[in-house]
Scaffold this motif. Structure first.
Motif, PDB file in Angstrom:
ATOM      1  N   LEU A  16      52.083  24.949  48.614  1.00  0.00           N
ATOM      2  CA  LEU A  16      51.089  24.537  47.621  1.00  0.00           C
ATOM      3  C   LEU A  16      51.594  23.369  46.776  1.00  0.00           C
ATOM      4  O   LEU A  16      50.854  22.410  46.513  1.00  0.00           O
ATOM      5  N   ARG A  17      52.828  23.456  46.347  1.00  0.00           N
ATOM      6  CA  ARG A  17      53.390  22.373  45.522  1.00  0.00           C
ATOM      7  C   ARG A  17      53.483  21.078  46.309  1.00  0.00           C
ATOM      8  O   ARG A  17      53.216  19.994  45.780  1.00  0.00           O
ATOM      9  N   ARG A  18      53.846  21.183  47.585  1.00  0.00           N
ATOM     10  CA  ARG A  18      53.970  19.979  48.413  1.00  0.00           C
ATOM     11  C   ARG A  18      52.609  19.309  48.598  1.00  0.00           C
ATOM     12  O   ARG A  18      52.502  18.071  48.593  1.00  0.00           O
ATOM     13  N   LYS A  19      51.556  20.099  48.738  1.00  0.00           N
ATOM     14  CA  LYS A  19      50.217  19.547  48.960  1.00  0.00           C
ATOM     15  C   LYS A  19      49.552  19.067  47.677  1.00  0.00           C
ATOM     16  O   LYS A  19      48.812  18.081  47.688  1.00  0.00           O
ATOM     17  N   ALA A  20      49.773  19.798  46.573  1.00  0.00           N
ATOM     18  CA  ALA A  20      48.947  19.563  45.378  1.00  0.00           C
ATOM     19  C   ALA A  20      49.742  19.299  44.106  1.00  0.00           C
ATOM     20  O   ALA A  20      49.150  19.256  43.033  1.00  0.00           O
ATOM     21  N   GLY A  21      51.045  19.142  44.210  1.00  0.00           N
ATOM     22  CA  GLY A  21      51.831  18.790  43.034  1.00  0.00           C
ATOM     23  C   GLY A  21      52.708  19.940  42.554  1.00  0.00           C
ATOM     24  O   GLY A  21      52.297  21.100  42.573  1.00  0.00           O
ATOM     25  N   ARG A  22      53.909  19.605  42.092  1.00  0.00           N
ATOM     26  CA  ARG A  22      54.853  20.636  41.674  1.00  0.00           C
ATOM     27  C   ARG A  22      54.361  21.421  40.468  1.00  0.00           C
ATOM     28  O   ARG A  22      54.718  22.579  40.277  1.00  0.00           O
ATOM     29  N   GLY A  23      53.524  20.800  39.640  1.00  0.00           N
ATOM     30  CA  GLY A  23      53.045  21.487  38.453  1.00  0.00           C
ATOM     31  C   GLY A  23      51.971  22.519  38.709  1.00  0.00           C
ATOM     32  O   GLY A  23      51.555  23.229  37.791  1.00  0.00           O
ATOM     33  N   LEU A  24      51.528  22.647  39.963  1.00  0.00           N
ATOM     34  CA  LEU A  24      50.437  23.565  40.275  1.00  0.00           C
ATOM     35  C   LEU A  24      50.828  25.020  40.043  1.00  0.00           C
ATOM     36  O   LEU A  24      50.020  25.825  39.561  1.00  0.00           O
ATOM     37  N   VAL A  25      52.051  25.386  40.385  1.00  0.00           N
ATOM     38  CA  VAL A  25      52.536  26.758  40.229  1.00  0.00           C
ATOM     39  C   VAL A  25      53.816  26.728  39.424  1.00  0.00           C
ATOM     40  O   VAL A  25      54.751  25.982  39.750  1.00  0.00           O
ATOM     41  N   ARG A  26      53.873  27.538  38.395  1.00  0.00           N
ATOM     42  CA  ARG A  26      55.038  27.612  37.522  1.00  0.00           C
ATOM     43  C   ARG A  26      55.900  28.815  37.921  1.00  0.00           C
ATOM     44  O   ARG A  26      55.383  29.922  38.107  1.00  0.00           O
ATOM     45  N   THR A  27      57.200  28.609  38.059  1.00  0.00           N
ATOM     46  CA  THR A  27      58.138  29.710  38.295  1.00  0.00           C
ATOM     47  C   THR A  27      58.604  30.261  36.961  1.00  0.00           C
ATOM     48  O   THR A  27      59.095  29.511  36.100  1.00  0.00           O
ATOM     49  N   ILE A  28      58.431  31.565  36.760  1.00  0.00           N
ATOM     50  CA  ILE A  28      58.906  32.240  35.554  1.00  0.00           C
ATOM     51  C   ILE A  28      60.165  33.009  35.963  1.00  0.00           C
ATOM     52  O   ILE A  28      60.081  34.021  36.658  1.00  0.00           O
ATOM     53  N   ARG A  29      61.298  32.523  35.544  1.00  0.00           N
ATOM     54  CA  ARG A  29      62.581  33.050  36.020  1.00  0.00           C
ATOM     55  C   ARG A  29      62.693  34.552  35.776  1.00  0.00           C
ATOM     56  O   ARG A  29      62.461  35.028  34.672  1.00  0.00           O
ATOM     57  N   GLY A  30      63.050  35.257  36.828  1.00  0.00           N
ATOM     58  CA  GLY A  30      63.253  36.689  36.734  1.00  0.00           C
ATOM     59  C   GLY A  30      61.978  37.514  36.760  1.00  0.00           C
ATOM     60  O   GLY A  30      62.040  38.747  36.759  1.00  0.00           O
ATOM     61  N   ARG A  31      60.801  36.851  36.796  1.00  0.00           N
ATOM     62  CA  ARG A  31      59.534  37.585  36.751  1.00  0.00           C
ATOM     63  C   ARG A  31      58.617  37.271  37.915  1.00  0.00           C
ATOM     64  O   ARG A  31      57.997  38.160  38.479  1.00  0.00           O
ATOM     65  N   GLY A  32      58.462  35.986  38.261  1.00  0.00           N
ATOM     66  CA  GLY A  32      57.563  35.664  39.357  1.00  0.00           C
ATOM     67  C   GLY A  32      56.924  34.310  39.165  1.00  0.00           C
ATOM     68  O   GLY A  32      57.572  33.340  38.759  1.00  0.00           O
ATOM     69  N   PHE A  33      55.602  34.248  39.430  1.00  0.00           N
ATOM     70  CA  PHE A  33      54.888  32.974  39.423  1.00  0.00           C
ATOM     71  C   PHE A  33      53.608  33.065  38.591  1.00  0.00           C
ATOM     72  O   PHE A  33      52.995  34.120  38.475  1.00  0.00           O
ATOM     73  N   GLN A  34      53.227  31.899  38.057  1.00  0.00           N
ATOM     74  CA  GLN A  34      52.041  31.785  37.212  1.00  0.00           C
ATOM     75  C   GLN A  34      51.381  30.446  37.512  1.00  0.00           C
ATOM     76  O   GLN A  34      52.042  29.487  37.907  1.00  0.00           O
ATOM     77  N   LEU A  35      50.067  30.395  37.337  1.00  0.00           N
ATOM     78  CA  LEU A  35      49.373  29.134  37.506  1.00  0.00           C
ATOM     79  C   LEU A  35      49.929  28.114  36.518  1.00  0.00           C
ATOM     80  O   LEU A  35      50.093  28.404  35.326  1.00  0.00           O
ATOM     81  N   GLY A  36      50.225  26.919  37.002  1.00  0.00           N
ATOM     82  CA  GLY A  36      50.735  25.872  36.139  1.00  0.00           C
ATOM     83  C   GLY A  36      49.636  25.039  35.529  1.00  0.00           C
ATOM     84  O   GLY A  36      48.444  25.267  35.780  1.00  0.00           O
ATOM     85  N   PRO A  37      50.006  24.023  34.749  1.00  0.00           N
ATOM     86  CA  PRO A  37      48.981  23.209  34.077  1.00  0.00           C
ATOM     87  C   PRO A  37      48.271  22.249  35.009  1.00  0.00           C
ATOM     88  O   PRO A  37      47.245  21.688  34.645  1.00  0.00           O
ATOM     89  N   GLY A  38      48.784  22.074  36.229  1.00  0.00           N
ATOM     90  CA  GLY A  38      48.081  21.182  37.165  1.00  0.00           C
ATOM     91  C   GLY A  38      49.053  20.353  37.972  1.00  0.00           C
ATOM     92  O   GLY A  38      50.239  20.565  37.965  1.00  0.00           O
TER      93      GLY A  38
END
Length: 222
Positions: free
Chosen positions: A200-222
């Motif tokens: 997803l990041r490769r196709k649509a930008g690194r900011g698309l998905v945010r990594t929350i260390r030790g917890r998982g993933f969250q939608l990023g700002p874009g």
């Protein structure tokens, strides 16, 4: 993905839960039940459902209060309230709290099933696009496109499913295990989640998905 629709029943009457579970399962639903408002709150915040059946008179957290807490935390699952409180003021209170429908006890099970089908149809119609920052995810074409545009980045089925889960609850952090259950149920390793986040990041930008260390993933700002 061919799975049966999931329904959460939050009701403290054990006999009614037993009957509802049988009726809903016969209709093709996967049924989960919570016997009080606290358990219902946890289930609604941590798992995904297609529709929720909610009693008003619950122990621990009353039904309308529970519904407001879900809505305040970004849960958009359609909710049908079941209640012995059936006067207009009670109905208005439940609908204003965020319920999509309200059915008074005693009720006809055929009517309940028809109302749930209608809720699911309306919800699916409304959910064909999801906001993703300043873009929209089109669930029909699996394209992530700028608002107002007719074309955008083409996603695979799994990429679209993963992004739709994150975009459906943008304030929530999803663990790898949760995403396995929601998107990659046939996977034998959590590595697949990181792999598709990378896609997803490769196709649509690194900011698309945010990594929350030790917890998982969250939608990023874009």
């Amino acid at each position: 993905m061919g799975e049966r629709p999931r329904v959460l029943v939050v009701e403290d009457n054990a006999e009614l839960v037993r009957i509802l579970t049988t009726v809903l399962a016969d209709e093709g639903y996967q049924v989960e039940a919570a016997a009080d408002g606290q358990r219902g709150l946890h289930a609604g915040l941590t798992r995904a459902y297609d529709v929720i059946v909610l009693d008003r008179g619950l122990p621990a957290i009353e039904g309308v209060d529970l519904l407001q807490r879900w809505r305040g935390r970004g849960v958009t699952t359609p909710v049908l309230i079941l209640s012995a409180l059936g006067n207009p003021a009670d109905r208005i209170e439940g609908l204003d709290a965020g319920a999509e429908d309200y059915l008074s006890k005693p009720f006809d099970f055929g009517e309940l099933l028809a109302r749930l089908r209608a809720l699911r149809r309306r919800h699916l119609d409304d959910a064909r696009t999801l906001p993703v920052g300043d873009r929209l995810l089109d669930l029909d074409t699996r394209q992530l496109r700028p608002r107002g545009a007719t074309a955008g980045v083409q996603l695979s089925e799994r990429e679209c499913a993963l992004l739709s889960v994150l975009a459906g609850r943008p304030a929530r952090v999803f663990s790898r295990r949760e995403l396995i259950g929601l998107v990659f149920a046939d996977a034998d390793s959590e590595v697949v989640v990181d792999t598709y986040v990378h896609y997803l990041r490769r196709k649509a930008g690194r900011g698309l998905v945010r990594t929350i260390r030790g917890r998982g993933f969250q939608l990023g700002p874009g």
